[in-house]
Enzyme design. Structure first.
Site, short mmCIF file in Angstrom:
data_model
loop_
_atom_site.label_atom_id
_atom_site.label_comp_id
_atom_site.label_asym_id
_atom_site.label_seq_id
_atom_site.Cartn_x
_atom_site.Cartn_y
_atom_site.Cartn_z
NE ARG A 102 -2.39 -13.59 -17.94
CZ ARG A 102 -2.22 -13.81 -16.30
NH1 ARG A 102 -3.71 -13.74 -16.15
NH2 ARG A 102 -1.20 -14.82 -16.53
N GLY A 149 -5.69 -21.70 -0.01
CA GLY A 149 -5.98 -21.50 -1.83
C GLY A 149 -6.05 -22.78 -2.92
CD GLU A 375 -6.63 -17.42 -11.11
OE1 GLU A 375 -7.18 -18.77 -10.78
OE2 GLU A 375 -6.21 -16.54 -11.19
#
Length: 396
Positions: A102, A149, A375
């Site tokens: 994915r 990040g 994410e």
């Protein structure tokens, strides 16, 4: 006398009957993705995970491109322009096979291709999107850095003007598809704010090194990008965006795919646990007949149902009125957290077999440890939701 037709037997994987809410076309999309995963991924994925490699990535990308899965929710330039729900169902099936598969699709379509489609020039779109949609070109998305990040605004990668060119210097870390990509969308600080650049990976000064020794997302190519005086023409810059709203708009697209995909990993682990509970006997009976095991299975089914319904609701919203960032954060935070809990519970039902790659559970469990924090970490999504609730930003 009653002529009422008996109710059909409940589907243990869909007790709430969510399938009844899907159109025939949506079910056909799901079936097509499942078919390719059954044939091209599932027979090999445990071996790929164990070896820490995805040797067939180029062939797999072309096969996924032929099916229309790369940039499937984008329109034009070779992209099929399918619905958000279609894309979500595809992500669910892909991640039911493996989070790494994915990730390949979502980084390609929702990060690299989406950045070019939404923020790129006509020239950039025509050059890259058709090739990326077909899988002939693989893309990556360079935002995260070794020291930055959750705080991309502090990135150290810089782009400076030199005559009519741009020159980029910096390092990006944990970049999916990086060392196999033909094009990278790289974000850098400039005197004009954060800018995005479309960087062919054969440009002098650009190098990508595969990251090894991972214990999660092992069937995924993860890389470090190094840019040393990478000289690009002015036309390489994404012209339609300045500032962090550029990369953040792309991340929201990727997060949407994750909130669906995580339910695929959860479904796979739940399916394995349910089957095992019916086959494994202790004290003279299947362990599925004991109350504590049934309690685990019931709670797993509830959370899987809730998460899938939330994903479908957000998909319908995205297809009609659109999604706000906090709604995407709500879905990502809830669904990945619950999927990880489902996998951990499934592992306890399988006992020692739960750590074997003969079953998918430990693989999904390890993968979701990464999905939980990429994410957007749980902390960041919690604060996005908190800001929406209170009107107060608490990020610092």
């Amino acid at each position: 006398m009653s002529t009422k037709t008996p109710a059909p037997k409940a589907d243990p994987l869909d007790l709430a009957g969510i399938d009844d809410l899907l159109s025939p076309e949506e079910k056909a999309v799901r079936a097509a993705v499942r078919q390719v995963c059954d044939r091209a991924v599932d027979p090999y994925i445990a071996e790929w995970f164990e070896s820490g490699d995805l040797p067939a990535i180029r062939e797999l990308a072309r096969e996924l491109g032929t099916l229309g899965l790369l940039g499937m929710h984008l329109e034009g330039y070779g992209c099929p322009g399918m619905s958000a729900v279609d894309y979500g169902l595809a992500c669910l099936e892909l991640e039911a096979s493996d989070s790494g598969i994915r990730s390949l699709v979502s980084v390609q379509g929702s990060l690299a291709m989406y950045a070019i489609r939404r923020h790129g020039s006509e020239e950039q779109k025509r050059e890259w999107l058709p090739r990326m949609a077909s899988g002939d070109a693989i893309g990556c998305f360079g935002l995260t850095e070794p020291d930055h990040g959750s705080d991309p605004g502090s990135m150290r990668t810089r782009a400076r003007r030199d005559g009519g060119d741009w020159v980029l210097d910096g390092t990006k870390m944990w970049i999916t598809n990086g060392s196999v990509a033909q094009v990278a969308v790289v974000w850098a600080g400039t005197d004009e704010g954060v800018r995005g650049f479309v960087v062919p990976t054969d440009t002098p000064g650009f190098t990508a090194r595969a990251i090894k020794h991972k214990m999660s997302l092992r069937a995924s190519v993860t890389s470090e990008l190094v840019l040393e005086s990478v000289r690009l023409p002015a036309s390489a810059a994404l012209p339609e965006v300045r500032g962090l709203r550029g990369p953040l708009s792309c991340l929201n697209e990727a997060r949407y795919g994750i909130l669906w995909g995580s339910m695929g990993a959860a479904r796979s682990a739940f399916r394995a646990a349910l089957a095992y509970a019916g086959e494994r006997s202790q004290f003279g009976r299947p362990i599925g007949g004991f109350q504590l095991t049934q309690a685990k299975l019931a709670q797993m089914a509830v959370e899987l149902t809730n998460g899938t319904l939330l994903a479908l609701h957000l998909g319908r919203r995205k297809d009609t009125v659109g999604l706000r960032p906090e709604q995407v954060s709500l879905g990502k935070l809830n669904n990945v957290t619950k999927a990880l809990e489902i996998c951990r519970t499934a592992r306890t039902i399988l006992g020692a077999n739960g750590i074997s790659l003969e079953y998918p559970v430990i693989r999904h469990m390890n993968n979701l440890e990464s999905v939980l924090t990429y994410e957007g970490t749980p902390e960041m999504h919690t604060l996005v939701i908190g800001q929406a609730l209170t009107g107060q930003a608490a990020f610092r």
